[in-house]
Design a protein around this motif. Structure first.
Motif, PDB file in Angstrom:
ATOM      1  N   LEU A 326       0.835  -1.203   0.000  1.00  8.30           N
ATOM      2  CA  LEU A 326       0.000   0.000   0.000  1.00  8.30           C
ATOM      3  C   LEU A 326       0.871   1.254   0.000  1.00  8.30           C
ATOM      4  O   LEU A 326       0.617   2.201  -0.747  1.00  8.30           O
ATOM      5  N   LEU A 327       1.903   1.241   0.827  1.00 13.47           N
ATOM      6  CA  LEU A 327       2.772   2.406   0.917  1.00 13.47           C
ATOM      7  C   LEU A 327       3.562   2.598  -0.376  1.00 13.47           C
ATOM      8  O   LEU A 327       3.699   3.726  -0.875  1.00 13.47           O
ATOM      9  N   MET A 328       4.074   1.512  -0.957  1.00 13.98           N
ATOM     10  CA  MET A 328       4.879   1.650  -2.171  1.00 13.98           C
ATOM     11  C   MET A 328       4.023   1.993  -3.390  1.00 13.98           C
ATOM     12  O   MET A 328       4.539   2.482  -4.395  1.00 13.98           O
ATOM     13  N   ALA A 329       2.724   1.749  -3.309  1.00 14.30           N
ATOM     14  CA  ALA A 329       1.816   2.132  -4.398  1.00 14.30           C
ATOM     15  C   ALA A 329       1.310   3.569  -4.237  1.00 14.30           C
ATOM     16  O   ALA A 329       0.490   4.026  -5.033  1.00 14.30           O
ATOM     17  N   THR A 330       1.833   4.281  -3.226  1.00 12.38           N
ATOM     18  CA  THR A 330       1.410   5.653  -2.921  1.00 12.38           C
ATOM     19  C   THR A 330       2.536   6.620  -3.265  1.00 12.38           C
ATOM     20  O   THR A 330       3.592   6.591  -2.620  1.00 12.38           O
ATOM     21  N   ASP A 331       2.342   7.444  -4.261  1.00 11.85           N
ATOM     22  CA  ASP A 331       3.360   8.427  -4.649  1.00 11.85           C
ATOM     23  C   ASP A 331       3.180   9.683  -3.805  1.00 11.85           C
ATOM     24  O   ASP A 331       2.591  10.685  -4.216  1.00 11.85           O
ATOM     25  N   ARG A 332       3.714   9.613  -2.581  1.00 13.50           N
ATOM     26  CA  ARG A 332       3.513  10.704  -1.628  1.00 13.50           C
ATOM     27  C   ARG A 332       4.202  11.987  -2.057  1.00 13.50           C
ATOM     28  O   ARG A 332       3.676  13.089  -1.860  1.00 13.50           O
ATOM     29  N   ALA A 333       5.378  11.869  -2.649  1.00 20.04           N
ATOM     30  CA  ALA A 333       6.112  13.072  -3.085  1.00 20.04           C
ATOM     31  C   ALA A 333       5.311  13.829  -4.144  1.00 20.04           C
ATOM     32  O   ALA A 333       5.237  15.069  -4.118  1.00 20.04           O
ATOM     33  N   GLN A 334       4.690  13.102  -5.068  1.00 22.50           N
ATOM     34  CA  GLN A 334       3.883  13.758  -6.094  1.00 22.50           C
ATOM     35  C   GLN A 334       2.653  14.420  -5.484  1.00 22.50           C
ATOM     36  O   GLN A 334       2.292  15.548  -5.844  1.00 22.50           O
ATOM     37  N   ILE A 335       2.030  13.763  -4.503  1.00 21.59           N
ATOM     38  CA  ILE A 335       0.835  14.332  -3.873  1.00 21.59           C
ATOM     39  C   ILE A 335       1.183  15.622  -3.137  1.00 21.59           C
ATOM     40  O   ILE A 335       0.488  16.639  -3.275  1.00 21.59           O
ATOM     41  N   THR A 336       2.239  15.592  -2.347  1.00 24.35           N
ATOM     42  CA  THR A 336       2.576  16.794  -1.578  1.00 24.35           C
ATOM     43  C   THR A 336       2.997  17.939  -2.490  1.00 24.35           C
ATOM     44  O   THR A 336       2.725  19.102  -2.207  1.00 24.35           O
ATOM     45  N   GLU A 337       3.639  17.613  -3.609  1.00 26.55           N
ATOM     46  CA  GLU A 337       4.064  18.665  -4.529  1.00 26.55           C
ATOM     47  C   GLU A 337       2.858  19.259  -5.262  1.00 26.55           C
ATOM     48  O   GLU A 337       2.724  20.483  -5.371  1.00 26.55           O
ATOM     49  N   GLN A 412      -9.655  15.136  -1.452  1.00 32.29           N
ATOM     50  CA  GLN A 412      -8.856  15.096  -2.681  1.00 32.29           C
ATOM     51  C   GLN A 412      -7.804  13.994  -2.592  1.00 32.29           C
ATOM     52  O   GLN A 412      -7.581  13.255  -3.553  1.00 32.29           O
ATOM     53  N   VAL A 413      -7.163  13.895  -1.437  1.00 33.87           N
ATOM     54  CA  VAL A 413      -6.152  12.854  -1.244  1.00 33.87           C
ATOM     55  C   VAL A 413      -6.787  11.469  -1.420  1.00 33.87           C
ATOM     56  O   VAL A 413      -6.213  10.586  -2.071  1.00 33.87           O
ATOM     57  N   GLN A 414      -7.972  11.282  -0.867  1.00 35.91           N
ATOM     58  CA  GLN A 414      -8.651  10.003  -1.030  1.00 35.91           C
ATOM     59  C   GLN A 414      -8.842   9.650  -2.504  1.00 35.91           C
ATOM     60  O   GLN A 414      -8.588   8.512  -2.916  1.00 35.91           O
ATOM     61  N   GLN A 415      -9.277  10.618  -3.281  1.00 33.07           N
ATOM     62  CA  GLN A 415      -9.517  10.368  -4.705  1.00 33.07           C
ATOM     63  C   GLN A 415      -8.223   9.983  -5.418  1.00 33.07           C
ATOM     64  O   GLN A 415      -8.195   9.050  -6.242  1.00 33.07           O
ATOM     65  N   VAL A 416      -7.151  10.700  -5.087  1.00 29.45           N
ATOM     66  CA  VAL A 416      -5.861  10.409  -5.720  1.00 29.45           C
ATOM     67  C   VAL A 416      -5.385   9.011  -5.331  1.00 29.45           C
ATOM     68  O   VAL A 416      -4.948   8.219  -6.182  1.00 29.45           O
ATOM     69  N   LEU A 417      -5.466   8.684  -4.041  1.00 28.83           N
ATOM     70  CA  LEU A 417      -5.013   7.381  -3.580  1.00 28.83           C
ATOM     71  C   LEU A 417      -5.861   6.259  -4.165  1.00 28.83           C
ATOM     72  O   LEU A 417      -5.338   5.183  -4.509  1.00 28.83           O
ATOM     73  N   GLN A 418      -7.133   6.483  -4.291  1.00 28.87           N
ATOM     74  CA  GLN A 418      -8.009   5.481  -4.878  1.00 28.87           C
ATOM     75  C   GLN A 418      -7.530   5.098  -6.279  1.00 28.87           C
ATOM     76  O   GLN A 418      -7.477   3.922  -6.640  1.00 28.87           O
ATOM     77  N   GLY A 419      -7.147   6.123  -7.071  1.00 25.20           N
ATOM     78  CA  GLY A 419      -6.640   5.861  -8.416  1.00 25.20           C
ATOM     79  C   GLY A 419      -5.289   5.189  -8.408  1.00 25.20           C
ATOM     80  O   GLY A 419      -5.024   4.263  -9.201  1.00 25.20           O
ATOM     81  N   MET A 420      -4.388   5.636  -7.528  1.00 24.06           N
ATOM     82  CA  MET A 420      -3.058   5.034  -7.458  1.00 24.06           C
ATOM     83  C   MET A 420      -3.134   3.561  -7.067  1.00 24.06           C
ATOM     84  O   MET A 420      -2.466   2.701  -7.653  1.00 24.06           O
ATOM     85  N   TRP A 421      -3.928   3.265  -6.057  1.00 21.76           N
ATOM     86  CA  TRP A 421      -3.987   1.887  -5.563  1.00 21.76           C
ATOM     87  C   TRP A 421      -4.634   0.954  -6.584  1.00 21.76           C
ATOM     88  O   TRP A 421      -4.290  -0.229  -6.638  1.00 21.76           O
TER      89      TRP A 421
END
Length: 564
Positions: A326-337, A412-421
């Motif tokens: 789950l963590l590796m499928a999450t592009d946190r750097a892109q989200i925060t930027e 918004q974060v939920q929507q982004v994570l939903q797509g990433m996962w």
């Protein structure tokens, strides 16, 4: 970290749909004139309870900062200080003394003297009996006070005189002078209610049944009116004997929808938005660009850990490999930027780089979709015909994903994570709730079924025992106290969260903190996202607000707030 009503959310939705032309008018129009003896504050959550020791929620801490004074708190300089006490105990000044407990343990006794002239709002003096009652109620597990470890360790309270108590602890800790949420409770109001039925006390307390009773409040303000889910009014406390507060009245309005909160600020319906519970940082940055010098903005980095708690007894999440995937499928750097302008640094554990015990060498999990997929394969979750993975029993890798409804950034974060996962074969089913329901019921009673997105707010070098020790998993027999909502269990983490406070040598403690962070990064009791910065939005005429960036919110020093 912690801590609203559907009616407020519905009103917010209507305001959030304002025509663009009207929004433009609000941007250009001067704010409605407000009397300078009243300050109206907008926040995004409404407290689930007003009792100081029941449940942890940021909205409650913020509101009670105006109306109560705990024994001790960390200030804006991150130093521990006395608020309701006269002198901070130390081994050097003799108010703290090492001793041996009756059963032979190394213990410590700590003496506090209440400030002279402190009274409840009905004029009744705050005395040692109020501390004794708080201690008695906390020691009874059925009451459900937290943190339970504090009351277990404080095995005796001695009333020395009407203003002085000595607490005896069965262990010596580096934070022995910090009393956290231990504070006086008005025994003349609350003791009989508690004695009648400790387990039912949390629903019978005067803090929730008689919230406007002046006898409950010992701060510069007292609560004089509540509109559940919508607003709280505080007025000067005539019994307060400290520095006189400038504002006659403080009005706190709850607007769960952050675009609606912004609209109310622009319309002059609120004077300021509290950074502790206000606009997401990207929304505040955009607002500052549009409004120029109309408001003052401060972006305060702090010990605010945005993360996802997860159910460790879930068929998939119980497997560490799934949590890592789950963590590796999450592009946190892109989200925060992209969402936060790079102002919120990626978190690798719960320990903030601003905290002196942060380990910069801790393991980091980069975004790696291929590796995430391989881990899921290894864990027995293989892609189904619709792309969602299934295990050998045919169960879909489908996770309920919850957060606080109306918080635009989190949604918004939920929507982004939903797509990433989904790219990794994980389905996220979003189901959100108003903050008061989410924190008071779903989290505290462990009713969420998958992932819960929220923030922990901590004090400097705050040992996370309540959220990581297995004894802090909320359960009915302890009346749902504890904050280990996910049910994480790890024997070494139990030892560390118990032992770190007992190590007085800072460098040896640092090594223990390194090990704690290493376990966290490997086992992932929660999914770390980023460390938040708070966006404070003030009127240009307001002075004296000092954001702390940690657990103790700025209203604890509200008597210093002034209008120019």
């Amino acid at each position: 970290m912690t801590r609203p009503r559907r009616a407020a959310g519905q009103a917010a939705a209507r305001i959030g749909a304002l025509p663009l032309a009207l929004v433009a008018t609000l941007l250009s129009a001067p704010a409605a004139a407000q009397p300078r003896d009243t300050l109206t504050i907008g926040i995004t959550q409404y407290p689930s309870t007003f009792h100081p020791n029941i449940e942890n929620m940021a909205a409650k801490s913020y509101v009670l900062g105006f109306a109560r004074r705990p024994l001790t708190a960390y200030g804006a300089d991150w130093r521990l200080t006395c608020l309701a006490c006269e002198t901070l105990p130390s081994l050097e000044n003799g108010l703290a003394e090492r001793e041996t407990t009756p059963d032979g343990k190394a213990g410590i006794r700590v003496t506090f003297r209440l400030r002279q002239g402190t009274s409840w709002g009905d004029g009744t003096p705050v005395t040692s009996e109020d501390l004794r009652f708080a201690w008695e109620a906390g020691r009874e597990a059925a009451t459900g006070f937290g943190p339970a470890e504090f009351y277990r360790s404080a095995y005796e309270l001695i009333v020395v005189d009407p203003r002085t108590v000595t607490l005896r602890f069965d262990r010596v800790t580096f934070e022995y002078a910090s009393m956290g949420d231990f504070q006086p409770l008005p025994a003349h109001i609350e003791r009989a209610r508690w004695q009648a039925d400790p387990r039912a006390y949390r629903t019978r307390t005067a803090y929730d049944t008689e919230t406007t009773n002046p006898a409950l409040w010992n701060g510069p303000y007292r609560i004089t009116a509540v509109q559940p889910g919508a607003s709280i009014t505080l007025e000067r406390n005539a019994a307060w004997n400290g520095a006189a507060p400038h504002f006659r009245r403080i009005v706190i309005r709850t607007v769960e929808n952050t675009p609606a909160l912004e609209a109310q600020l622009l319309a002059g319906q609120v004077d300021m938005v509290a950074g502790e519970l206000g606009l997401p940082i990207e929304q505040a940055i955009a607002l500052e660009r549009r409004t120029g010098n109309r408001f003052r903005f401060l972006y305060q980095p702090g010990l605010i850990y945005e993360h996802m708690d997860l159910r460790h007894d879930h068929v998939a999440l119980a497997d560490r490999r799934v949590r890592q995937a789950l963590l590796m499928a999450t592009d946190r750097a892109q989200i925060t930027e992209r969402l936060f302008g790079g102002r919120q640094p990626v978190a690798h554990t719960s320990v903030n780089p601003l905290d002196p015990m942060h380990d910069p060498q801790v393991r980091q999990w980069p975004f790696d979709l291929a590796r995430a997929r391989a881990l899921l394969d290894e864990a027995g979750w293989t892609p189904g015909p619709d792309g969602i993975r299934r295990n050998a029993a045919g169960e879909r890798l489908s996770l309920e994903f919850m957060t606080t409804a109306g918080n635009r950034a989190r949604e918004q974060v939920q929507q982004v994570l939903q797509g990433m996962w989904r790219q990794a074969g994980i389905e996220a089913r979003i189901r959100n709730e108003p903050p008061r329901v989410f924190f008071a019921e779903t989290l505290s009673r462990r009713r969420f079924q998958g992932l819960a997105l929220f923030a922990w707010i901590s004090a400097p070098e705050s040992v996370p025992r309540s959220s990581l020790h297995s004894d802090e998993i909320p359960r009915e027999e302890r009346n749902w106290s504890g904050q280990n909502y996910g049910g994480f269990r790890n024997a070494e983490m139990d030892v560390l969260t118990h032992s770190i406070p007992e190590e007085l040598d800072r460098e040896r403690r640092r090594e223990m903190w390194r090990r704690l962070q290493a376990i966290y990064a490997e086992e992932l009791p929660a999914i770390p996202l980023w460390f938040r910065a708070d966006a404070h939005v003030w009127p240009t005429w307001l002075d004296g607000v000092r954001p702390t960036g940690h657990l103790n919110a700025s209203p604890l020093w509200a008597e210093e707030w002034r209008a120019r």
